[in-house]
Design an enzyme around this catalytic site. Structure first.
Site, mmCIF file in Angstrom:
data_model
loop_
_atom_site.group_PDB
_atom_site.id
_atom_site.type_symbol
_atom_site.label_atom_id
_atom_site.label_comp_id
_atom_site.label_asym_id
_atom_site.label_seq_id
_atom_site.Cartn_x
_atom_site.Cartn_y
_atom_site.Cartn_z
ATOM 1 C CB SER A 146 -0.839 -0.013 1.281
ATOM 2 O OG SER A 146 -1.440 1.246 1.508
ATOM 3 C CE1 TYR A 159 -4.464 -2.230 5.136
ATOM 4 C CE2 TYR A 159 -3.255 -0.193 4.757
ATOM 5 C CZ TYR A 159 -3.977 -1.264 4.268
ATOM 6 O OH TYR A 159 -4.205 -1.365 2.917
#
Ligand code: NAD
Length: 264
Positions: A146, A159
């Site tokens: 990401s 995350y």
């Protein structure tokens, strides 16, 4: 399909978290390019529907029920694919979850849950896939990172930490896998409208005390060059390129697809 060999013709690919969202888009794209695709997911009903939809358009697909945090389930799932289709050429650790909380409110259980799906899951798939790939002379490992592999945002600590760690795993695989013909790369997308993102818009609005529209404009897309979401098709296009790349020149890399949110 069929009339022309695709860019992944004859390849076997397994993608985790492929029942919906980005993983599904990659599975569909790979199948259109001639790969046999294993749609691995915790959600067996949706995995079955995705595999059936791929078959309905002329592709080859099987659903594999797999919780990526379950060592036996990952091992059994990879074995089932290798047994059915004779090998594994591309393994994509894509399954992921998000959890929104400020660090001082974050429970250990939620920290561990997010880390487990992204990081334990990626490790377990990597180990099983490498065993199969080493036995057959090579393959390609892919990871879903990401922009949060490279930058932090508030409220997403587990995350962000897990996505940063995947860079290390990807690079380790590139180093160790080279002698066995295995390449390894990681895709780092910006925000893509999937259920994972749609769920966090109201959550972030509440935590930050702003409207959902402001979350989209001033948080998610603020640093893009054009205020646009990245799409599932954008990510699938890059995933195809990385899977089909013909040599080990491209290994150990993180490739960002984010409308310029992250450059560098
Ligand atoms: P999504 O929620 O739409 O899909 C995730 C899929 O993973 C679901 O089918 C879910 O059932 C599956 N899954 C969840 N936990 C699992 C487990 N333990 N075992 C097996 N499968 C499991 O999410 P998405 O947006 O398509 O995200 C896919 C990947 O892309 C994730 O790794 C995510 O972090 C990453 N990503 C997403 C975005 C985005 O903006 N959507 C941006 C960058 C990276």
């Amino acid at each position: 399909m069929g009339e022309q060999a695709g860019r992944l013709h004859g390849k076997v690919a397994l993608i985790t978290g492929a029942a919906r969202g980005i993983g599904r888009g990659i599975a569909e794209r790979y199948a259109r390019e001639g790969a046999r695709v294993a749609v691995a997911d915790l959600d067996s009903d949706s995995a079955g529907e995705t595999a059936a939809a791929i078959r309905a358009t002329g592709g080859e697909a099987m659903a594999v029920t797999m919780d990526v945090t379950d060592e036996a389930a990952v091992s059994d799932g990879v074995s089932a694919v290798v047994t059915a289709w004779g090998g594994l050429d591309v393994a994509f650790a894509n399954a992921g979850i998000q959890h929104i909380d400020p660090l001082d409110q974050l429970s250990f259980a939620n920290w561990r849950k997010v880390m487990a799906v992204h990081l334990d899951g990626a490790f377990l798939l990597t180990r099983e896939a490498l065993r199969a790939m080493y036995a057959s002379g090579g393959g390609t490992m892919l990871y879903m990172g990401s922009v949060h592999s490279l930058e932090a945002s508030p409220l997403k600590a587990p995350y962000v930490a897990a996505k940063h760690a995947l860079l290390g795993l990807c690079r380790s695989v590139a180093k160790e896998g080279a002698a066995h013909g295995v390449r390894s790369n990681i895709i780092c997308p910006g925000f893509v409208r999937t259920p994972l993102v749609d769920k966090q818009i109201p959550e972030q609005a509440k935590e930050l005390g702003i409207s959902e529209d402001e979350v989209i404009r001033n948080v998610m897309l603020k640093n893009t060059v054009d205020g646009q979401f990245t799409t599932v098709d954008d990510v699938a296009e890059l995933a195809l390129h990385l899977a089909a790349f013909p040599s080990a020149a491209l290994t150990g890399q993180s490739v960002v697809v984010s409308h310029g949110w992250h450059m560098g």
